[in-house]
Design a protein around this motif. Structure first.
Motif, PDB file in Angstrom:
ATOM      1  N   ASP A 209      54.878  51.464  37.826  1.00 45.89           N
ATOM      2  CA  ASP A 209      54.557  50.346  37.013  1.00 45.89           C
ATOM      3  C   ASP A 209      53.747  49.337  37.552  1.00 45.89           C
ATOM      4  OD1 ASP A 209      55.790  51.333  34.683  1.00 45.89           O
ATOM      5  OD2 ASP A 209      57.979  50.667  35.191  1.00 45.89           O
ATOM      6  N   LEU A 210      53.130  49.431  38.715  1.00 46.48           N
ATOM      7  CA  LEU A 210      52.296  48.372  39.225  1.00 46.48           C
ATOM      8  C   LEU A 210      50.824  48.155  38.100  1.00 46.48           C
ATOM      9  CD1 LEU A 210      51.694  46.247  41.411  1.00 46.48           C
ATOM     10  CD2 LEU A 210      50.458  48.071  42.555  1.00 46.48           C
ATOM     11  N   LEU A 211      50.472  49.258  37.701  1.00 45.13           N
ATOM     12  CA  LEU A 211      49.736  49.447  36.459  1.00 45.13           C
ATOM     13  C   LEU A 211      50.062  50.414  35.581  1.00 45.13           C
ATOM     14  CD1 LEU A 211      46.578  47.928  35.935  1.00 45.13           C
ATOM     15  CD2 LEU A 211      45.775  50.476  36.652  1.00 45.13           C
ATOM     16  N   PRO A 212      50.914  50.120  34.695  1.00 50.95           N
ATOM     17  CA  PRO A 212      50.975  51.056  33.460  1.00 50.95           C
ATOM     18  C   PRO A 212      49.973  51.610  32.623  1.00 50.95           C
ATOM     19  CG  PRO A 212      52.385  48.960  33.411  1.00 50.95           C
ATOM     20  CD  PRO A 212      51.065  48.727  34.054  1.00 50.95           C
ATOM     21  N   SER A 213      48.948  51.006  32.410  1.00 50.36           N
ATOM     22  CA  SER A 213      47.804  51.520  31.589  1.00 50.36           C
ATOM     23  C   SER A 213      46.737  51.109  31.810  1.00 50.36           C
ATOM     24  CB  SER A 213      48.092  51.301  30.150  1.00 50.36           C
ATOM     25  OG  SER A 213      48.029  49.965  29.666  1.00 50.36           O
ATOM     26  N   VAL A 214      45.544  51.264  31.334  1.00 46.75           N
ATOM     27  CA  VAL A 214      44.054  50.509  31.536  1.00 46.75           C
ATOM     28  C   VAL A 214      44.229  49.203  31.017  1.00 46.75           C
ATOM     29  CG1 VAL A 214      43.121  52.655  31.899  1.00 46.75           C
ATOM     30  CG2 VAL A 214      43.341  51.741  29.669  1.00 46.75           C
ATOM     31  N   THR A 262      39.197  54.988  37.288  1.00 44.29           N
ATOM     32  CA  THR A 262      38.593  54.168  38.343  1.00 44.29           C
ATOM     33  C   THR A 262      38.380  52.762  38.073  1.00 44.29           C
ATOM     34  OG1 THR A 262      36.405  54.645  37.817  1.00 44.29           O
ATOM     35  CG2 THR A 262      37.534  56.152  39.156  1.00 44.29           C
ATOM     36  N   VAL A 263      38.187  51.790  38.910  1.00 51.09           N
ATOM     37  CA  VAL A 263      37.833  50.533  38.662  1.00 51.09           C
ATOM     38  C   VAL A 263      36.765  49.962  39.354  1.00 51.09           C
ATOM     39  CG1 VAL A 263      40.389  49.943  38.061  1.00 51.09           C
ATOM     40  CG2 VAL A 263      39.674  49.649  40.356  1.00 51.09           C
ATOM     41  N   GLN A 264      36.350  48.941  38.972  1.00 54.63           N
ATOM     42  CA  GLN A 264      35.129  48.239  39.929  1.00 54.63           C
ATOM     43  C   GLN A 264      35.233  46.729  39.764  1.00 54.63           C
ATOM     44  OE1 GLN A 264      31.503  48.921  37.317  1.00 54.63           O
ATOM     45  NE2 GLN A 264      32.668  48.934  35.457  1.00 54.63           N
ATOM     46  N   LEU A 265      34.634  46.112  40.690  1.00 51.12           N
ATOM     47  CA  LEU A 265      34.564  44.702  40.908  1.00 51.12           C
ATOM     48  C   LEU A 265      33.481  44.159  40.086  1.00 51.12           C
ATOM     49  CD1 LEU A 265      35.067  44.344  44.594  1.00 51.12           C
ATOM     50  CD2 LEU A 265      36.788  43.739  43.025  1.00 51.12           C
ATOM     51  N   THR A 266      33.506  43.226  39.333  1.00 53.28           N
ATOM     52  CA  THR A 266      32.441  42.523  38.478  1.00 53.28           C
ATOM     53  C   THR A 266      32.618  41.016  38.655  1.00 53.28           C
ATOM     54  OG1 THR A 266      33.768  41.852  36.464  1.00 53.28           O
ATOM     55  CG2 THR A 266      33.055  44.171  36.860  1.00 53.28           C
ATOM     56  N   ASP A 267      31.925  40.300  38.154  1.00 54.94           N
ATOM     57  CA  ASP A 267      31.954  38.782  38.055  1.00 54.94           C
ATOM     58  C   ASP A 267      33.233  38.173  37.552  1.00 54.94           C
ATOM     59  OD1 ASP A 267      30.915  39.137  35.655  1.00 54.94           O
ATOM     60  OD2 ASP A 267      29.165  37.998  35.842  1.00 54.94           O
ATOM     61  N   ARG A 268      33.800  39.007  36.620  1.00 59.99           N
ATOM     62  CA  ARG A 268      35.018  38.476  35.758  1.00 59.99           C
ATOM     63  C   ARG A 268      36.132  39.248  36.701  1.00 59.99           C
ATOM     64  NH1 ARG A 268      34.722  41.089  30.900  1.00 59.99           N
ATOM     65  NH2 ARG A 268      36.447  39.877  29.984  1.00 59.99           N
ATOM     66  N   GLY A 269      36.038  39.899  37.710  1.00 60.57           N
ATOM     67  CA  GLY A 269      37.315  40.237  38.580  1.00 60.57           C
ATOM     68  C   GLY A 269      37.173  41.841  38.342  1.00 60.57           C
ATOM     69  N   ARG A 271      37.656  45.197  36.760  1.00 62.54           N
ATOM     70  CA  ARG A 271      37.530  45.898  35.452  1.00 62.54           C
ATOM     71  C   ARG A 271      37.520  47.377  35.507  1.00 62.54           C
ATOM     72  NH1 ARG A 271      39.305  41.495  34.355  1.00 62.54           N
ATOM     73  NH2 ARG A 271      38.576  39.891  33.104  1.00 62.54           N
ATOM     74  N   LEU A 272      37.734  48.092  34.065  1.00 67.00           N
ATOM     75  CA  LEU A 272      37.768  49.434  34.196  1.00 67.00           C
ATOM     76  C   LEU A 272      36.319  50.137  34.407  1.00 67.00           C
ATOM     77  CD1 LEU A 272      39.430  52.048  33.192  1.00 67.00           C
ATOM     78  CD2 LEU A 272      38.167  51.513  30.988  1.00 67.00           C
ATOM     79  N   GLY A 273      36.436  51.184  35.315  1.00 58.78           N
ATOM     80  CA  GLY A 273      35.201  51.911  35.533  1.00 58.78           C
ATOM     81  C   GLY A 273      35.287  52.986  34.673  1.00 58.78           C
ATOM     82  N   ASP A 274      35.717  54.098  35.128  1.00 60.90           N
ATOM     83  CA  ASP A 274      35.633  55.494  34.393  1.00 60.90           C
ATOM     84  C   ASP A 274      37.056  55.912  34.054  1.00 60.90           C
ATOM     85  OD1 ASP A 274      32.754  55.824  34.305  1.00 60.90           O
ATOM     86  OD2 ASP A 274      33.021  56.554  36.554  1.00 60.90           O
ATOM     87  N   THR A 275      37.315  56.524  32.880  1.00 60.57           N
ATOM     88  CA  THR A 275      38.666  57.057  32.615  1.00 60.57           C
ATOM     89  C   THR A 275      38.244  58.860  32.786  1.00 60.57           C
ATOM     90  OG1 THR A 275      37.960  57.177  30.345  1.00 60.57           O
ATOM     91  CG2 THR A 275      39.276  55.309  31.012  1.00 60.57           C
ATOM     92  N   LEU A 276      39.412  59.414  33.316  1.00 63.63           N
ATOM     93  CA  LEU A 276      39.230  60.739  33.521  1.00 63.63           C
ATOM     94  C   LEU A 276      40.465  61.260  33.353  1.00 63.63           C
ATOM     95  CD1 LEU A 276      38.687  61.314  37.610  1.00 63.63           C
ATOM     96  CD2 LEU A 276      38.934  58.854  36.331  1.00 63.63           C
ATOM     97  N   ARG A 277      40.597  62.950  33.397  1.00 63.35           N
ATOM     98  CA  ARG A 277      41.761  63.775  33.479  1.00 63.35           C
ATOM     99  C   ARG A 277      41.983  64.183  35.033  1.00 63.35           C
ATOM    100  NH1 ARG A 277      43.762  64.615  28.555  1.00 63.35           N
ATOM    101  NH2 ARG A 277      45.133  66.274  29.553  1.00 63.35           N
ATOM    102  N   ILE A 278      43.254  64.431  35.345  1.00 66.07           N
ATOM    103  CA  ILE A 278      43.340  64.903  36.592  1.00 66.07           C
ATOM    104  C   ILE A 278      42.787  66.232  36.957  1.00 66.07           C
ATOM    105  CG2 ILE A 278      45.262  65.587  38.062  1.00 66.07           C
ATOM    106  CD1 ILE A 278      46.993  63.299  36.907  1.00 66.07           C
ATOM    107  N   SER A 279      42.890  67.061  35.902  1.00 62.55           N
ATOM    108  CA  SER A 279      42.120  68.454  35.898  1.00 62.55           C
ATOM    109  C   SER A 279      40.715  68.197  36.282  1.00 62.55           C
ATOM    110  CB  SER A 279      42.299  69.190  34.584  1.00 62.55           C
ATOM    111  OG  SER A 279      41.760  68.505  33.585  1.00 62.55           O
ATOM    112  N   GLU A 280      39.998  67.351  35.940  1.00 65.57           N
ATOM    113  CA  GLU A 280      38.497  66.977  36.219  1.00 65.57           C
ATOM    114  C   GLU A 280      38.278  66.792  37.612  1.00 65.57           C
ATOM    115  OE1 GLU A 280      37.807  65.317  31.763  1.00 65.57           O
ATOM    116  OE2 GLU A 280      37.642  64.023  33.371  1.00 65.57           O
TER     117      GLU A 280
END
Length: 281
Positions: A209-214, A262-269, A271-280
């Motif tokens: 629950d530190l990050l429940p969702s994107v 995954t996440v990435q650093l942007t000038d807005r802090g 933000r979301l990188g890619d979404t993926l499935r664990i099987s991938e």
């Protein structure tokens, strides 16, 4: 090591409670609510095969609660923990370790089952159950705010069974658990544990629950359920910055659509990188 996503069913929680001070006009774009302002959430657990060890992280709500309780949370979907285990060729008897990030009912309810005679017993007879002393005390002597989330029938039978062990935050990861690191977070509840593991050359973090969702990636998007929201904000910033810098895969327990990201650093802090499935992976 082999890692599997385990779906245990879906439930609904109030969108306002899940996004705190964020206005509905903003959060409804990422988690559309129903007519009662309720949003659908997953209870996605993780199963780790590692040699002769089979470790389960969290285990959903379970099925021992009465219809009144279940009606509050609109449990739905065809998945259960037992079905998901069977799909992988396992049963509850095969699980050697149950690692509980924290003891809120939607994370640990499957730890205990009710027998036909009404008695309670642990669901994983051959497993060691892992918590930590500070969180256990917090959960078994709950404050008024969290009392409805810490249910004695989910918690006390674990200790009574003799299967309970505590992680010592000062001692690192206990031998036999498949983790490279444990992060302890105090914003959502006292000493919630976020396990990190090394898998196929990547660092994976089961975010609980530190990050429940994107949808909770922006720092101010903090749940009203958190007992110390400003602490959560600071913890998120530290962990998400590190995740971006080290290219972690974040495993999402409650996101009904996305298993991981995954996440990435942007000038807005961050933000979301890619979404993926664990099987991938």
């Amino acid at each position: 090591m082999k890692i599997h996503s385990l779906d245990t069913g879906l439930f609904k929680l109030d969108g306002g409670a899940m996004f705190g001070v964020v206005p509905r006009s903003m959060w409804q774009k990422v988690n559309p609510p129903d007519a009662n302002n309720m949003c659908t959430w997953a209870m996605r657990c993780l199963l780790i095969e590692d040699g002769n060890k089979l470790t389960l992280i969290d285990n959903g709500i379970g099925d021992k609660q009465d219809e009144k309780f279940r009606g509050h949370f609109y449990l739905h979907g065809d998945d259960t923990l037992e079905k998901s285990l069977r799909k992988l060729g396992f049963t509850s008897a095969d699980v050697t370790d149950v690692f509980l990030t924290h003891l809120h009912f939607d994370h640990c309810g499957g730890s205990v089952v009710r027998r036909p005679d009404g008695a309670l017993q642990t669901a994983f007879a051959n497993a060691t159950y892992w918590s930590n002393a500070a969180h256990w005390d917090w959960a078994t002597q709950p404050n008024a705010r969290e009392k409805a989330s810490f249910l004695a029938e989910n918690i006390l039978p674990i200790q009574e069974s003799g299967q309970l062990r505590f992680v010592d935050p000062a001692a690192g990861v206990p031998a036999g658990l498949p983790f490279s690191e444990l992060i302890f977070a105090d914003g959502h509840t006292e000493k919630m544990m976020v396990p990190l593991m090394q898998y196929k050359g990547r660092t994976l973090a089961y975010m609980a629950d530190l990050l429940p969702s994107v949808g909770h990636l922006p720092l101010p998007w903090v749940m009203s359920y958190d007992v110390r929201p400003l602490v959560t904000l600071g913890e998120k910033e530290v962990v998400l910055r590190r995740a971006a810098q080290e290219n972690w895969v974040l495993l999402l327990e409650h996101d009904a659509t996305n298993e991981a990201c995954t996440v990435q650093l942007t000038d807005r802090g961050v933000r979301l990188g890619d979404t993926l499935r664990i099987s991938e992976l």
